[in-house]
Write a protein that holds these residues in place. Sequence first.
Motif, mmCIF file in Angstrom:
data_model
loop_
_atom_site.group_PDB
_atom_site.id
_atom_site.type_symbol
_atom_site.label_atom_id
_atom_site.label_comp_id
_atom_site.label_asym_id
_atom_site.label_seq_id
_atom_site.Cartn_x
_atom_site.Cartn_y
_atom_site.Cartn_z
ATOM 1 N N ALA A 52 57.315 67.552 119.435
ATOM 2 C CA ALA A 52 58.075 68.532 118.831
ATOM 3 C C ALA A 52 59.455 68.560 119.482
ATOM 4 C CB ALA A 52 57.292 69.668 117.667
ATOM 5 N N GLU A 53 59.181 68.863 120.697
ATOM 6 C CA GLU A 53 60.761 69.509 121.646
ATOM 7 C C GLU A 53 61.263 68.258 121.464
ATOM 8 O OE1 GLU A 53 59.160 70.981 124.858
ATOM 9 O OE2 GLU A 53 57.871 72.395 123.417
ATOM 10 N N ALA A 54 61.004 67.211 121.852
ATOM 11 C CA ALA A 54 61.839 65.352 121.997
ATOM 12 C C ALA A 54 62.011 65.176 120.775
ATOM 13 C CB ALA A 54 60.929 64.400 122.420
ATOM 14 N N LYS A 55 62.674 66.070 119.474
ATOM 15 C CA LYS A 55 62.863 65.934 117.634
ATOM 16 C C LYS A 55 63.767 66.450 118.099
ATOM 17 C CE LYS A 55 59.967 61.701 117.547
ATOM 18 N NZ LYS A 55 60.952 60.306 117.979
ATOM 19 N N GLU A 56 64.935 66.052 117.194
ATOM 20 C CA GLU A 56 65.372 66.414 115.956
ATOM 21 C C GLU A 56 65.716 66.184 114.945
ATOM 22 O OE1 GLU A 56 69.703 66.590 118.567
ATOM 23 O OE2 GLU A 56 69.405 65.228 118.433
ATOM 24 N N LYS A 57 66.348 66.438 113.927
ATOM 25 C CA LYS A 57 66.768 65.971 113.102
ATOM 26 C C LYS A 57 68.368 66.078 113.107
ATOM 27 C CE LYS A 57 64.077 70.284 110.138
ATOM 28 N NZ LYS A 57 64.376 70.936 108.925
ATOM 29 N N CYS A 58 68.242 65.164 112.214
ATOM 30 C CA CYS A 58 69.736 64.406 111.625
ATOM 31 C C CYS A 58 70.073 63.750 111.123
ATOM 32 C CB CYS A 58 69.490 62.748 113.630
ATOM 33 S SG CYS A 58 71.212 62.261 112.968
ATOM 34 N N TYR A 59 71.041 64.394 110.667
ATOM 35 C CA TYR A 59 71.859 64.323 108.793
ATOM 36 C C TYR A 59 72.760 63.590 108.687
ATOM 37 C CZ TYR A 59 69.654 69.006 107.844
ATOM 38 O OH TYR A 59 68.588 70.327 108.321
ATOM 39 N N GLY A 60 72.551 62.558 107.284
ATOM 40 C CA GLY A 60 73.502 61.584 107.379
ATOM 41 C C GLY A 60 73.419 59.864 107.384
ATOM 42 N N ILE A 61 71.803 59.716 108.238
ATOM 43 C CA ILE A 61 71.379 58.358 108.678
ATOM 44 C C ILE A 61 70.563 57.789 107.667
ATOM 45 C CG2 ILE A 61 72.359 58.918 110.729
ATOM 46 C CD1 ILE A 61 69.512 59.222 112.167
ATOM 47 N N THR A 62 70.015 58.690 106.891
ATOM 48 C CA THR A 62 68.610 57.885 106.160
ATOM 49 C C THR A 62 69.086 56.901 105.012
ATOM 50 O OG1 THR A 62 68.311 59.588 104.983
ATOM 51 C CG2 THR A 62 67.226 60.169 106.309
ATOM 52 N N ALA A 65 73.284 65.824 102.953
ATOM 53 C CA ALA A 65 72.301 66.796 103.108
ATOM 54 C C ALA A 65 70.132 65.835 102.691
ATOM 55 C CB ALA A 65 71.921 66.680 101.320
ATOM 56 N N GLU A 66 70.279 65.005 103.672
ATOM 57 C CA GLU A 66 69.266 63.804 103.905
ATOM 58 C C GLU A 66 69.790 63.892 105.376
ATOM 59 O OE1 GLU A 66 66.720 64.135 101.282
ATOM 60 O OE2 GLU A 66 67.830 63.501 99.432
ATOM 61 N N TRP A 67 67.924 64.176 106.048
ATOM 62 C CA TRP A 67 67.292 64.505 107.097
ATOM 63 C C TRP A 67 66.227 63.199 107.813
ATOM 64 C CZ3 TRP A 67 63.359 66.731 109.257
ATOM 65 C CH2 TRP A 67 63.145 67.029 108.894
ATOM 66 N N LYS A 68 66.615 63.198 108.839
ATOM 67 C CA LYS A 68 65.218 62.488 109.315
ATOM 68 C C LYS A 68 65.274 62.783 111.046
ATOM 69 C CE LYS A 68 63.824 57.547 110.382
ATOM 70 N NZ LYS A 68 63.203 57.407 109.335
ATOM 71 N N GLY A 115 75.363 60.336 113.170
ATOM 72 C CA GLY A 115 74.382 61.526 112.259
ATOM 73 C C GLY A 115 75.387 62.607 112.530
ATOM 74 N N MET A 116 74.672 63.665 111.812
ATOM 75 C CA MET A 116 75.757 65.032 111.962
ATOM 76 C C MET A 116 74.632 66.226 112.235
ATOM 77 S SD MET A 116 78.119 64.931 109.124
ATOM 78 C CE MET A 116 76.420 64.150 107.590
ATOM 79 N N THR A 117 74.582 67.442 112.525
ATOM 80 C CA THR A 117 73.427 68.495 112.769
ATOM 81 C C THR A 117 74.168 69.154 111.491
ATOM 82 O OG1 THR A 117 75.230 70.191 113.044
ATOM 83 C CG2 THR A 117 74.130 69.211 115.580
ATOM 84 N N ALA A 118 72.991 70.078 111.067
ATOM 85 C CA ALA A 118 73.096 71.050 110.042
ATOM 86 C C ALA A 118 73.937 71.534 109.454
ATOM 87 C CB ALA A 118 71.782 71.971 110.160
ATOM 88 N N GLU A 119 74.808 71.819 110.614
ATOM 89 C CA GLU A 119 75.585 72.716 109.949
ATOM 90 C C GLU A 119 76.989 71.810 109.685
ATOM 91 O OE1 GLU A 119 73.739 73.166 113.345
ATOM 92 O OE2 GLU A 119 73.643 75.308 112.083
ATOM 93 N N GLU A 120 76.933 70.603 110.508
ATOM 94 C CA GLU A 120 77.843 69.524 110.057
ATOM 95 C C GLU A 120 77.889 68.905 109.003
ATOM 96 O OE1 GLU A 120 78.831 68.301 114.859
ATOM 97 O OE2 GLU A 120 77.630 67.065 113.328
#
Length: 93
Positions: A29-39, A66-69, A81-86
């Motif tokens: 879980a620590e080695a992952k991040e949400k990436c928006y706009g790439i799904t 709005a979608e993330w992976k 991809g983008m961060t949640a703020e972006e």
Amino acid sequence: MNSHQLVSSALAAALSLGLGAAATTAHAAEAKEKCYGITKAGANDCANLSGSHSCAGQATTGTDPAEWKYVAKGTCKSMKGMTAEEAKAAMKK
């Protein structure tokens, strides 16, 4: 080996496997991040930012901000991809 030793050994092995799995899950879980706009459509990991759905696999269009992976930490930007703020800012446009 008597039955008491056998049961104790089996219990110790089972407990050690469980603790190892928990540590692995926490590390993953620590080695992952949400990436928006790439799904791709139907390939999101969970609820979207706009609130139109709350489950994985319900994205209706590809590359929706709005979608993330989940992706490996540090790889989102290289995937465009983008961060949640972006993503929130892109949704307001």
